[in-house]
Scaffold this motif. Sequence first.
Motif, PDB file in Angstrom:
ATOM      1  N   HIS A   1      67.814   2.582 -37.497  1.00 45.22           N
ATOM      2  CA  HIS A   1      66.438   3.069 -37.491  1.00 45.22           C
ATOM      3  C   HIS A   1      66.222   4.237 -38.455  1.00 45.22           C
ATOM      4  O   HIS A   1      65.181   4.321 -39.113  1.00 45.22           O
ATOM      5  CB  HIS A   1      66.036   3.468 -36.068  1.00 45.22           C
ATOM      6  N   GLN A   2      67.180   5.126 -38.553  1.00 45.44           N
ATOM      7  CA  GLN A   2      67.041   6.237 -39.491  1.00 45.44           C
ATOM      8  C   GLN A   2      67.036   5.724 -40.925  1.00 45.44           C
ATOM      9  O   GLN A   2      66.306   6.240 -41.786  1.00 45.44           O
ATOM     10  CB  GLN A   2      68.175   7.253 -39.302  1.00 45.44           C
TER      11      GLN A   2
ATOM     12  N   SER B   1      60.687   1.938 -35.843  1.00 45.69           N
ATOM     13  CA  SER B   1      61.906   2.736 -35.973  1.00 45.69           C
ATOM     14  C   SER B   1      61.666   4.182 -35.547  1.00 45.69           C
ATOM     15  O   SER B   1      62.502   4.791 -34.867  1.00 45.69           O
ATOM     16  CB  SER B   1      62.413   2.683 -37.417  1.00 45.69           C
TER      17      SER B   1
ATOM     18  N   GLN C   1      61.648   4.230 -31.852  1.00 45.77           N
ATOM     19  CA  GLN C   1      62.998   4.120 -31.291  1.00 45.77           C
ATOM     20  C   GLN C   1      63.775   5.418 -31.435  1.00 45.77           C
ATOM     21  O   GLN C   1      64.696   5.696 -30.646  1.00 45.77           O
ATOM     22  CB  GLN C   1      63.763   2.975 -31.960  1.00 45.77           C
ATOM     23  N   LEU C   2      63.404   6.228 -32.435  1.00 45.28           N
ATOM     24  CA  LEU C   2      64.051   7.531 -32.636  1.00 45.28           C
ATOM     25  C   LEU C   2      63.399   8.626 -31.798  1.00 45.28           C
ATOM     26  O   LEU C   2      63.798   9.789 -31.861  1.00 45.28           O
ATOM     27  CB  LEU C   2      64.000   7.917 -34.121  1.00 45.28           C
TER      28      LEU C   2
ATOM     29  N   GLN D   1      60.274   9.679 -32.099  1.00 46.39           N
ATOM     30  CA  GLN D   1      59.235  10.399 -32.854  1.00 46.39           C
ATOM     31  C   GLN D   1      57.905   9.660 -32.670  1.00 46.39           C
ATOM     32  O   GLN D   1      57.371   9.042 -33.582  1.00 46.39           O
ATOM     33  CB  GLN D   1      59.637  10.492 -34.319  1.00 46.39           C
TER      34      GLN D   1
END
Length: 502
Positions: free
Chosen positions: A423-424, A447, A450-451, A453
């Motif tokens: 994801h990053q 993504s 999922q992080l 944010q």
Amino acid sequence: MQGSRFAFGPFVLDPGAGTLRENDVPVSASYRGLKLLAALVARPDEILSKAELLDAGWPGLAVEEGNLTVQIAQLRKLLGASSEGGEWIATIPRVGYRFTGMVEQLGDPRRKPLPLPAKPSIAVLPFANVSNDPDQESFADGLTEDLITDLSRTAELFVIARNSAFAYKGKARDVREIAGELGVRYLLEGSVRQAAGRVRINAQLVDEVTGDHLWAERFDRKLDDIFAVQDEVTARIVEALLGRLRTPPPRKRPTSLEAYDLCVRARRLMDDTPQAAQEAHLLLTRAIALDPDYAEAYRWLALNHWMGWVHSGGPSEASRGIALELARKAVALDPGDAGCRWSLAYLLAYERSFAAADAEFARAIELDPNEADAWAALSDITVLAGRVDEGLEHIRKAFRLNPFPASWYFLPLGQALYAAGEHQSVVEALRRNETHRTSSRRFLAASLAQLGQLDEARAEVELFLVGNPDFSIRHWAAMEPFRDDALRERFVEGFRKAGLPE
């Protein structure tokens, strides 16, 4: 200003890459904050109105002024005090804000040279149109594109794709710098002049490692002989690079030069707006009317219908049938054309004819292992089949062959990285190439969600829906040619978490 970086105090801001560094250490800043900071440092000591900053941070969106206040406060906390002890960003009451520090514009950092492939590698730079008629520009472009296509069908060569070669069109750049950025050893340069029914072509092949000219020649022929000249140039280059004369497999050429010119012009419109796609449709229809056996025109018209599906929110049964029929016609007319093969393969996959699609993709790669678009399209279908590592390998190969690709490459890239759980990497890849973010924004939003944010994920969703107002998770999940149900659910989970509509 495009590509510029800005230095102030201990900080360096790179708006293109979406990064802020303090004493060369990355600083965690929000996406909106970086957009506002970029607008401010680009015009130091100027007062930027609140309206200007809202447009910079939230382009195309209507947001409350309080959002701007919050982001400015976060930036001030992040930057701390300036060397003079004051604030970097001054408030101009009832008007806006001003950046008070000294700013140095650093310019665009040079791209790192790409490593050379193991096999002889070449890029064909756009041939210069030296005719007095600017309308001959498309003829020069067509010559360049055809030479790229002819060379790329030679498996022993590594050939840079059209999109990346044309990134240097009209730009005065050092040829060794270009070779380094593209990661090739050899460059083909040339010019073309068409007048009074004749064509004159000058071409030279240069080894950018040694600086030697391996081959140079002038061709002065009747215009009707243009395709024979292309074949001869290709054969001479292959001979110079591989040490032997080898004629690539014959290509089926158009019988009408006017149809050829129309197809070249249409190709240049294919990655543009829906309006441009409509213009391309008219050009391709006219080309087929002039030359009913012109396979490439059918192939591009099929993809043009596919683009129409994307812009309109989804295909109708009628348009799907038309596109598939056109793609089949293209392959029937020229079975040896890799572009026709992979285009049919892609459409077959969306019809769930997976065995036929896989066979067509395999044949396309066999015919032209340097066809970057085929690798990118294959990545899309391979990932959705659940073979994620294989799909990642395909999209990386596509980017190596096409370092400056069309915008749609970032969709399979984001999709493959998301499927791999990277994801990053999705965030870094898509933010670094903001101008290329179209439909790929949905993978960026997922993504970010999922992080954790979530605010930034919601912001990306808002921007995505501006260009894709009819998007729904349910429709997307049903339309995409998944062969792995667990993978489909992983995407759906991320889309829901980001706030995309059901």
